[in-house]
Design an enzyme around this catalytic site. Structure first.
Site, PDB file in Angstrom:
ATOM      1  N   GLY A 213       0.811  -1.223   0.000  1.00  0.00           N
ATOM      2  CA  GLY A 213       0.000   0.000   0.000  1.00  0.00           C
ATOM      3  C   GLY A 213       0.844   1.272   0.000  1.00  0.00           C
TER       4      GLY A 213
ATOM      5  N   HIS B 297      -3.534  15.586  14.681  1.00  0.00           N
ATOM      6  CA  HIS B 297      -2.252  16.296  14.605  1.00  0.00           C
ATOM      7  C   HIS B 297      -2.276  17.632  15.367  1.00  0.00           C
ATOM      8  CE1 HIS B 297      -1.417  13.229  11.794  1.00  0.00           C
ATOM      9  NE2 HIS B 297      -1.795  13.822  10.679  1.00  0.00           N
TER      10      HIS B 297
ATOM     11  N   ASP C 181      -9.103  14.370   9.718  1.00  0.00           N
ATOM     12  CA  ASP C 181      -7.825  14.075   9.066  1.00  0.00           C
ATOM     13  C   ASP C 181      -6.660  14.813   9.743  1.00  0.00           C
ATOM     14  OD1 ASP C 181      -6.402  12.794   6.901  1.00  0.00           O
ATOM     15  OD2 ASP C 181      -6.182  14.766   5.975  1.00  0.00           O
TER      16      ASP C 181
HETATM   17  C1  BG6 Z   1      -1.804  12.981   7.109  1.00  0.00           C
HETATM   18  C2  BG6 Z   1      -3.091  13.369   6.453  1.00  0.00           C
HETATM   19  O1  BG6 Z   1      -2.036  12.458   8.378  1.00  0.00           O
HETATM   20  O2  BG6 Z   1      -0.985  14.117   7.223  1.00  0.00           O
HETATM   21  C3  BG6 Z   1      -2.854  14.000   5.102  1.00  0.00           C
HETATM   22  O3  BG6 Z   1      -3.921  12.221   6.302  1.00  0.00           O
HETATM   23  C4  BG6 Z   1      -1.850  15.130   5.211  1.00  0.00           C
HETATM   24  O4  BG6 Z   1      -4.063  14.477   4.546  1.00  0.00           O
HETATM   25  C5  BG6 Z   1      -0.627  14.701   5.994  1.00  0.00           C
HETATM   26  O5  BG6 Z   1      -1.499  15.504   3.912  1.00  0.00           O
HETATM   27  C6  BG6 Z   1       0.280  15.888   6.280  1.00  0.00           C
HETATM   28  O6  BG6 Z   1       1.473  15.452   6.850  1.00  0.00           O
HETATM   29  P1  BG6 Z   1       2.772  16.358   6.755  1.00  0.00           P
HETATM   30  O7  BG6 Z   1       3.765  15.646   7.586  1.00  0.00           O
HETATM   31  O8  BG6 Z   1       3.137  16.427   5.304  1.00  0.00           O
HETATM   32  O9  BG6 Z   1       2.390  17.689   7.286  1.00  0.00           O
END
Ligand code: BG6
Length: 482
Positions: A15, A248, A243
């Site tokens: 994947g 985050h 998301d």
């Molecule tokens: C992921 C999300 O968890 O984090 C994505 O599912 C997003 O949609 C990504 O693009 C962003 O991660 P980073 O580390 O590039 O800020």
């Protein structure tokens, strides 16, 4: 450090997540000597029937090293550590075969005294977590009498709301103990996120100022300058709050707002994070702006009438002694004008300001998580020259300049190493996850029921203008300079 055979099993090996994140992170660890070939074997597991070499060829292109003197040689040696096993995610046969392969590897490294460490990385959709965990529990656990462990790594989305997340947690919790479960939020592996506790608790500058008496508002912002590119099907089911914000950005908020932990022990840190989450007040509808970029529904995997937000700005309010009255403006969006993640801590105006007529802006402390890690303090200084006028300037710590030649590790690389070492500090505990869902579930249900609609915005813009109005209403003052 523990020794003995280490088997890393990547489930969902063919994947996207495995190819783009998991294998490259393992490769970086290998190049730095953290995965010694005499101890380590890596297994890819998925349903597709392919050979070892086919898997190796699929991931080869994603392995890039800036830390090795002979990258192509390293890539070949690393790929030789990988073996592929194919099987279903809910049938005994595949997992028995997997166990047999792991056991053979352990046996072949018998110089390691038979101890066995088994790390299962679930690069899979959460719908199969319960069945996969059940199979691992039944057929693939470490059976050595000489020590070792079995750990599993899971990645968001952990459920869609409080109820489904709790259900998933219970299903996995019946099979594994909390110290065996590593819930990854890759933002916790980012350098400047890991720096937050040091900044806050190792600097006298910040200790007395970090509270409602001095701070007017905090913004935690995530922007991406691309849309859902090929992930529309997944994204439409979840939306930007699930998301990005609920995980985050909320993790970042915890580290910005939490009290000083008793020590750096993972449980002490996570105890404090849970307290912050539990102190967040219910979200008010008039403190939410949702957006959807124009063209989002053109993706054939997105329903024509999708109500899913690709942008959201939500104000969170923490009901405690330190933060009462300070809005935390959480903002995230796709297809915006830039790619950036940052924390902006804006201080209150100076009382009795004698420079009033020349005032340029407020003190602001900005921590830029990406791109180009940096932190800077915006402050007012005298404009150099004969006149007594003021100007806004910056005390600037840009990592690229300050730490030249230092490679900042990738989030996944760091977090996988933590998993091998058994350090759960940067992983989400079950009660944290529950508290995070408690905050957002009522709002998410209102959006899912169509009670709140996203405002259309142009791709490549700042998002809906209403979001800037909301920030201004919450007290954020746009400053000049950076
Ligand atoms: C992921 C999300 O968890 O984090 C994505 O599912 C997003 O949609 C990504 O693009 C962003 O991660 P980073 O580390 O590039 O800020």
């Amino acid at each position: 450090p523990e020794t003995g055979c280490l088997s890393i099993i990547v489930l969902g090996a063919s994947g996207d997540l495995a190819k783009k994140k998991t294998f490259p992170a393992l490769f970086h660890l290998y190049c730095q000597g953290f995965l010694p070939p005499e101890e380590v074997h890596i297994f890819g597991y998925a349903r597709t029937k392919i050979s070892d070499d086919e898997l190796r060829n699929r991931i080869r292109g994603y392995l890039v090293s800036d830390r090795s003197s002979s990258p192509s040689e390293d890539v070949s040696k690393f790929l030789q550590l990988i073996k592929y096993v194919s099987g279903s995610y809910d049938g005994a046969e595949g997992f028995q075969l997997l166990d047999k392969n792991i056991a053979e590897h352990e046996f072949s490294k018998s110089s390691q005294e038979g101890s066995s460490r088994r790390l299962f990385y679930l690069a899979l959709p959460p719908s199969v977590y319960p069945s996969v965990c059940k199979m691992i529990r039944q057929y693939c656990m470490n059976k050595s009498d000489l020590g070792g462990w079995t750990r599993i790594v899971v990645e968001k989305p952990f459920g869609k709301d409080l109820e489904s997340a709790e259900q998933l947690s219970s299903q996995i919790g019946e099979l594994f103990d909390e110290p065996q479960i590593y819930r990854i939020d890759h933002y916790l592996g980012k350098e400047l996120v890991q720096n937050l506790l040091v900044l806050r608790f190792a600097n006298r500058f910040f200790l007395p100022l970090w509270n409602r008496d001095n701070i007017d508002n905090v913004q935690i912002v995530f922007r991406e300058d691309f849309g859902t590119d090929g992930r529309g099907g997944y994204f439409d089911e979840y939306g930007i709050i699930r998301d990005i914000i609920q995980n985050h950005l909320l993790q970042v908020l915890c580290l910005v707002a939490m009290e000083k932990p008793v020590s750096l022990k993972p449980e002490h840190i996570r105890d404090e994070k849970v307290k912050v989450l539990q102190s967040v007040l219910p979200i008010k509808d008039d403190e939410v702006v949702l957006g959807q970029y124009e063209g989002y529904r053109d993706d054939p995997t997105v329903p024509d009438h999708s109500n899913t937000p690709t942008f959201a700005s939500v104000i969170l309010r923490i009901h405690n002694e330190r933060w009462e009255g300070v809005p935390f403006i959480m903002k995230a969006g796709k297809a915006l004008n830039s790619r950036k993640a940052e924390i902006r801590v804006q201080f209150k105006d100076v009382p009795g300001d004698i420079f009033r007529c020349q005032k340029q802006g407020r003190n602001e402390f900005v921590i830029r998580l990406q791109p180009s890690e940096a932190m800077y303090m915006k402050l007012t200084v005298k404009q150099p020259g004969l006149e007594m006028s003021t100007v806004q300037s910056e005390l600037d710590l840009s990592y690229r300049q300050r730490y030249q030649g230092v490679t900042i590790p990738e989030a996944y690389e760091r977090l996988i190493l933590d998993t091998i070492r058994g350090d759960q500090q940067h992983f989400v505990r079950r009660d944290e996850l529950k508290a995070a869902w408690e905050i957002f579930t009522p709002l998410l249900h209102r959006i899912d029921n169509g009670e709140m609609k996203p405002i259309p915005y142009k791709p490549g813009s700042r998002g809906p203008a209403e979001a800037d109005e909301l920030s201004a209403k919450a007290g954020y003052v746009q400053t000049h300079g950076y």
